[in-house]
Design a protein around this motif. Structure first.
Motif, PDB file in Angstrom:
ATOM      1  N   ILE A 155      -3.739   3.789   0.058  1.00 41.88           N
ATOM      2  CA  ILE A 155      -4.834   3.887  -0.754  1.00 41.88           C
ATOM      3  C   ILE A 155      -5.355   2.583  -1.070  1.00 41.88           C
ATOM      4  CG2 ILE A 155      -4.267   6.124  -1.672  1.00 41.88           C
ATOM      5  CD1 ILE A 155      -3.606   4.938  -4.173  1.00 41.88           C
ATOM      6  N   SER A 156      -6.510   2.380  -1.321  1.00 46.13           N
ATOM      7  CA  SER A 156      -7.096   0.986  -1.565  1.00 46.13           C
ATOM      8  C   SER A 156      -6.321   0.124  -2.514  1.00 46.13           C
ATOM      9  CB  SER A 156      -8.542   1.207  -2.133  1.00 46.13           C
ATOM     10  OG  SER A 156      -9.159  -0.152  -2.249  1.00 46.13           O
ATOM     11  N   GLY A 157      -5.994  -1.003  -2.072  1.00 48.87           N
ATOM     12  CA  GLY A 157      -5.527  -2.062  -2.954  1.00 48.87           C
ATOM     13  C   GLY A 157      -3.747  -1.700  -3.067  1.00 48.87           C
ATOM     14  N   GLU A 158      -3.344  -0.925  -2.469  1.00 51.69           N
ATOM     15  CA  GLU A 158      -2.007  -0.553  -2.418  1.00 51.69           C
ATOM     16  C   GLU A 158      -1.072  -0.880  -1.048  1.00 51.69           C
ATOM     17  OE1 GLU A 158      -0.213   0.472  -5.144  1.00 51.69           O
ATOM     18  OE2 GLU A 158      -2.104   0.344  -6.326  1.00 51.69           O
ATOM     19  N   ASN A 159      -1.737  -1.639  -0.338  1.00 51.26           N
ATOM     20  CA  ASN A 159      -0.996  -1.910   1.159  1.00 51.26           C
ATOM     21  C   ASN A 159       0.166  -2.516   0.759  1.00 51.26           C
ATOM     22  OD1 ASN A 159      -3.974  -2.031   0.980  1.00 51.26           O
ATOM     23  ND2 ASN A 159      -3.930  -2.312   3.093  1.00 51.26           N
ATOM     24  N   GLY A 160       0.437  -3.624  -0.179  1.00 52.81           N
ATOM     25  CA  GLY A 160       1.576  -4.213  -0.309  1.00 52.81           C
ATOM     26  C   GLY A 160       2.683  -3.406  -0.724  1.00 52.81           C
ATOM     27  N   GLN A 161       2.295  -2.553  -1.713  1.00 55.22           N
ATOM     28  CA  GLN A 161       3.295  -1.666  -2.386  1.00 55.22           C
ATOM     29  C   GLN A 161       3.957  -0.573  -1.534  1.00 55.22           C
ATOM     30  OE1 GLN A 161       4.484  -2.010  -5.420  1.00 55.22           O
ATOM     31  NE2 GLN A 161       3.407  -3.944  -5.564  1.00 55.22           N
TER      32      GLN A 161
END
Length: 282
Positions: free
Chosen positions: A155-161
């Motif tokens: 989901i948006s903004g959670e690529n790294g996680q």
């Protein structure tokens, strides 16, 4: 700093590709010569369908840099194409059941993460460009994706996680390959001669895979069957071969056929790429 997940066993293994022709060229040529004579390809199976709306369970990891293309060419032999759009960030290595001893090279899949707490509902589309032999330890069907492709499932903004999760449960399905504005191209292997010709297929849309390849010499009506060498490369031992060459390829999955007339000129050279005016999609 984003912590990288543990690498898959495949990352410690050498890629299965022809390299360093300058070292031991004579031995390599003999091995390749015999390999082309015997071949290891299987015939196409017309009548199969590429369209499958069912999703199947698998697992997925990622490799390379977090936002990178993953492979540097891989076992399929595509080389620097991994950096060329529309392939860039659509790279995947797969376990042996999908790699199919190289005949799975070029096939496209949609892969979707199942963890709704961090994954979006959209699937990422990847092209098979590499093999991951050790990935079968995760599951029989496994995708080792580029960092960029893996992150796109979040989901948006959670690529790294998402990348920090390591091994993910995913679902996948086969999908047609689409290369808008691209035509099928044939790259001549750097070791090719008038007596040993090897061709790698690029930008084949639709099925993406190759079940058989034939070439026809200048002034001839006979189609000469090539043998599967490795990855997306097919070869022929015969000679002296006289261009220009027409090339006919048949897809592995659905048995569709396409013929490119005189696509490789009489003055062809090793390492050159020759582009047809055709593809399976208009």
């Amino acid at each position: 700093m984003v912590a990288l997940p543990s690498r898959s066993p495949r990352l410690t293994m050498p890629l299965r590709r022809v390299s360093d022709l300058a070292s031991g060229f004579c031995l390599l040529f003999v091995l390749l010569f015999n390999y082309c004579l015997v071949g290891n390809g299987s015939p196409a199976q017309p009548g199969h369908t590429l369209l499958d709306l069912h999703w199947y369970p698998a697992t997925a990891t990622w490799y390379g840099s977090p936002e990178g293309d993953g492979s540097d060419g891989g076992a399929c032999g595509y080389g620097s194409l991994v950096d060329v759009r529309p392939l860039r960030a659509r790279v995947g290595a797969v376990s042996p059941v999908l790699f199919k001893n190289g005949e799975g090279c070029g096939a496209c899949f949609k892969v979707r993460c199942m963890d709704r707490s961090i994954c979006s509902r959209r699937a990422v589309t990847i092209m098979v460009m590499d093999e991951c032999p050790g990935c079968a330890s995760f599951s029989r069907t496994h995708f080792d994706l580029s960092g960029a492709a893996f992150g796109r499932m979040a989901i948006s903004g959670e690529n790294g996680q998402l990348r920090n999760r390591g091994v993910l449960s995913v679902v996948y399905r086969r999908t047609p390959c689409k290369y808008p504005g691209k035509h099928i191209a044939f790259r001549v292997n750097e070791g090719s001669t008038d007596y040993w010709l090897a061709l790698l297929v690029e930008f084949e849309d639709g099925d993406g895979d190759v079940g058989s390849m034939h070439i026809r010499e200048a002034g001839s009506t006979e189609w000469l069957a090539m043998n599967h060498l490795s990855g997306a490369t097919w070869c022929l031992v015969r000679g002296p071969l006289k261009g220009p060459f027409s090339v006919k390829l048949t897809t592995l999955t659905t048995g569709k056929t396409l013929s490119a007339r005189d696509v490789i000129p009489s003055n062809w050279s090793p390492k050159a790429t020759y582009t047809s005016r055709l593809n399976f999609f208009p």
